[in-house]
Design a protein around this motif. Sequence first.
Motif, PDB file in Angstrom:
ATOM      1  N   UNK B  32      23.300   0.318 -13.713  1.00  0.00           N
ATOM      2  CA  UNK B  32      23.519   0.660 -12.229  1.00  0.00           C
ATOM      3  C   UNK B  32      21.697   0.443 -12.047  1.00  0.00           C
ATOM      4  N   UNK B  33      21.296   1.276 -12.406  1.00  0.00           N
ATOM      5  CA  UNK B  33      19.454   0.629 -11.631  1.00  0.00           C
ATOM      6  C   UNK B  33      18.658   0.332 -12.537  1.00  0.00           C
ATOM      7  N   UNK B  34      18.976  -0.553 -13.380  1.00  0.00           N
ATOM      8  CA  UNK B  34      18.671  -2.424 -13.436  1.00  0.00           C
ATOM      9  C   UNK B  34      18.845  -2.740 -12.017  1.00  0.00           C
ATOM     10  N   UNK B  35      20.106  -2.964 -12.050  1.00  0.00           N
ATOM     11  CA  UNK B  35      20.775  -3.607 -10.153  1.00  0.00           C
ATOM     12  C   UNK B  35      20.060  -3.085  -9.559  1.00  0.00           C
ATOM     13  N   UNK B  36      19.874  -1.957  -9.670  1.00  0.00           N
ATOM     14  CA  UNK B  36      18.907  -1.390  -7.931  1.00  0.00           C
ATOM     15  C   UNK B  36      17.588  -1.761  -7.578  1.00  0.00           C
ATOM     16  N   UNK B  37      17.058  -2.034  -9.005  1.00  0.00           N
ATOM     17  CA  UNK B  37      16.045  -2.590  -8.908  1.00  0.00           C
ATOM     18  C   UNK B  37      15.774  -3.315  -9.234  1.00  0.00           C
ATOM     19  N   UNK B  38      16.763  -4.414  -9.335  1.00  0.00           N
ATOM     20  CA  UNK B  38      16.395  -5.983  -9.185  1.00  0.00           C
ATOM     21  C   UNK B  38      16.729  -6.265  -8.205  1.00  0.00           C
ATOM     22  N   UNK B  39      17.877  -5.610  -7.049  1.00  0.00           N
ATOM     23  CA  UNK B  39      18.037  -6.164  -6.533  1.00  0.00           C
ATOM     24  C   UNK B  39      17.442  -5.902  -4.968  1.00  0.00           C
ATOM     25  N   UNK B  40      16.814  -4.537  -4.650  1.00  0.00           N
ATOM     26  CA  UNK B  40      16.373  -4.000  -4.011  1.00  0.00           C
ATOM     27  C   UNK B  40      15.039  -4.863  -3.226  1.00  0.00           C
ATOM     28  N   UNK B  41      14.890  -5.563  -2.019  1.00  0.00           N
ATOM     29  CA  UNK B  41      13.406  -6.307  -2.061  1.00  0.00           C
ATOM     30  C   UNK B  41      12.357  -4.768  -1.676  1.00  0.00           C
ATOM     31  N   UNK B  42      12.468  -4.148  -1.356  1.00  0.00           N
ATOM     32  CA  UNK B  42      11.472  -3.063  -1.680  1.00  0.00           C
ATOM     33  C   UNK B  42      10.998  -2.457  -2.572  1.00  0.00           C
ATOM     34  N   UNK B  43      11.618  -2.291  -3.660  1.00  0.00           N
ATOM     35  CA  UNK B  43      11.770  -2.150  -4.783  1.00  0.00           C
ATOM     36  C   UNK B  43      10.727  -3.496  -5.575  1.00  0.00           C
ATOM     37  N   UNK B  44      11.308  -4.360  -5.064  1.00  0.00           N
ATOM     38  CA  UNK B  44      10.508  -5.498  -6.120  1.00  0.00           C
ATOM     39  C   UNK B  44       8.898  -5.487  -5.113  1.00  0.00           C
ATOM     40  N   UNK B  45       8.810  -5.782  -4.069  1.00  0.00           N
ATOM     41  CA  UNK B  45       8.462  -5.626  -3.315  1.00  0.00           C
ATOM     42  C   UNK B  45       6.801  -4.615  -3.446  1.00  0.00           C
ATOM     43  N   UNK B  46       7.058  -3.115  -3.978  1.00  0.00           N
ATOM     44  CA  UNK B  46       6.434  -2.476  -4.605  1.00  0.00           C
ATOM     45  C   UNK B  46       6.297  -2.280  -5.578  1.00  0.00           C
ATOM     46  N   UNK B  47       6.973  -3.755  -6.561  1.00  0.00           N
ATOM     47  CA  UNK B  47       6.573  -3.512  -8.014  1.00  0.00           C
ATOM     48  C   UNK B  47       5.201  -4.653  -8.150  1.00  0.00           C
ATOM     49  N   UNK B  48       5.378  -5.336  -7.216  1.00  0.00           N
ATOM     50  CA  UNK B  48       4.550  -6.788  -6.945  1.00  0.00           C
ATOM     51  C   UNK B  48       2.832  -5.898  -6.453  1.00  0.00           C
ATOM     52  N   UNK B  49       3.422  -5.015  -5.639  1.00  0.00           N
ATOM     53  CA  UNK B  49       1.995  -3.864  -4.528  1.00  0.00           C
ATOM     54  C   UNK B  49       1.268  -3.104  -5.727  1.00  0.00           C
ATOM     55  N   UNK B  50       2.134  -2.802  -7.001  1.00  0.00           N
ATOM     56  CA  UNK B  50       1.501  -2.279  -8.165  1.00  0.00           C
ATOM     57  C   UNK B  50       0.653  -2.894  -8.724  1.00  0.00           C
ATOM     58  N   UNK B  51       1.518  -3.832  -9.515  1.00  0.00           N
ATOM     59  CA  UNK B  51       0.547  -4.703 -10.702  1.00  0.00           C
ATOM     60  C   UNK B  51      -0.755  -5.767  -9.375  1.00  0.00           C
ATOM     61  N   UNK B  52      -0.676  -5.997  -8.209  1.00  0.00           N
ATOM     62  CA  UNK B  52      -1.754  -5.818  -7.535  1.00  0.00           C
ATOM     63  C   UNK B  52      -3.240  -5.022  -7.385  1.00  0.00           C
TER      64      UNK B  52
END
Lengths: 193, 109
Positions: B32-52
């Motif tokens: 469920x945690x994997x699903x939440x992290x892959x479907x939550x747009x905020x989580x995806x956005x924050x992951x990209x921000x961290x990478x940047x």
Amino acid sequence: MPADLTDSEIIAAIRAGDSSRFEELVRRYQARLFATARRYARREDEVEDIVQEVFLKAFAKLDSWRGDAPFEHWLMRLAVRTCYDFLRSHQRNREHSLSELNDQETDWLETFVATPEANPADKDAARSLVNRVLEQLSPANRLIITLLELEDRPVKEIAALTGWSVPLVKVRAFRARAEMKKILQRMAPEKYL
Amino acid sequence: MKLDRLQQLVIGAARQAPPRDDVPHGFEQRIMARLRSSTDPLAVWSAWLWRAALSACAVAAVAWAVGLTSVVLLPDEDRTDDLDTPAELASGHLEDALFASADSGPETW
């Protein structure tokens, strides 16, 4: 949430936007998927990766389940195909050094098969011995032998699970048995030749 | 044939010893945690921000290191003693490098 909801009702709720209901499906089928994955992967981390991949794929493709067949069948199809992909991607890692079966092992095998109630340690030993033989097979042949001989599934069901046609399953089953015999010929002790 | 017997034995042993079906503790929560992290747009956005942010930090660190080494490696005659800090020194040299082509070019007026 009532515990006796059917799979269709849970999936309808997920489609309506309540994705947290997917946990119930995971809880229902994870044991079955772990047993399936353990037939193809030996290491526990590989088994967990396979099962995780199956559930993630199932969630992503949930809209393609039309409901005309049980959800379990649909999920098992995904699982079998994921296991086959795993076997193919790990083909290079197969053990190519044939360790021969000695007389002691085959005698033990005779006793194990003849004794219906074996203790857990014996079962582990039998699994590892069977794995030594199955790991020599090509991915397609291992899949066929597992589904046909070990799980005793009919050809039609194997065709549905693998996506292969019925004649192709039969041809592959013939080839798989021949390959297994060839492997046993190389591994068997003198008295079986 | 005796080999058939051995084949039957192996298959019989496999049938009698089916794989275990136990599940690691909390596996469903992991899924469920994997699903939440892959479907939550905020989580995806924050992951990209961290990478940047990490890439930007890496570039800044490399630029700082290059600036520092270029100052240290300067020959003595090139050093401008009237500049106090390495940053001032580096900016002085950057200026020189930028205007070098303009200074050495022919006069056009």
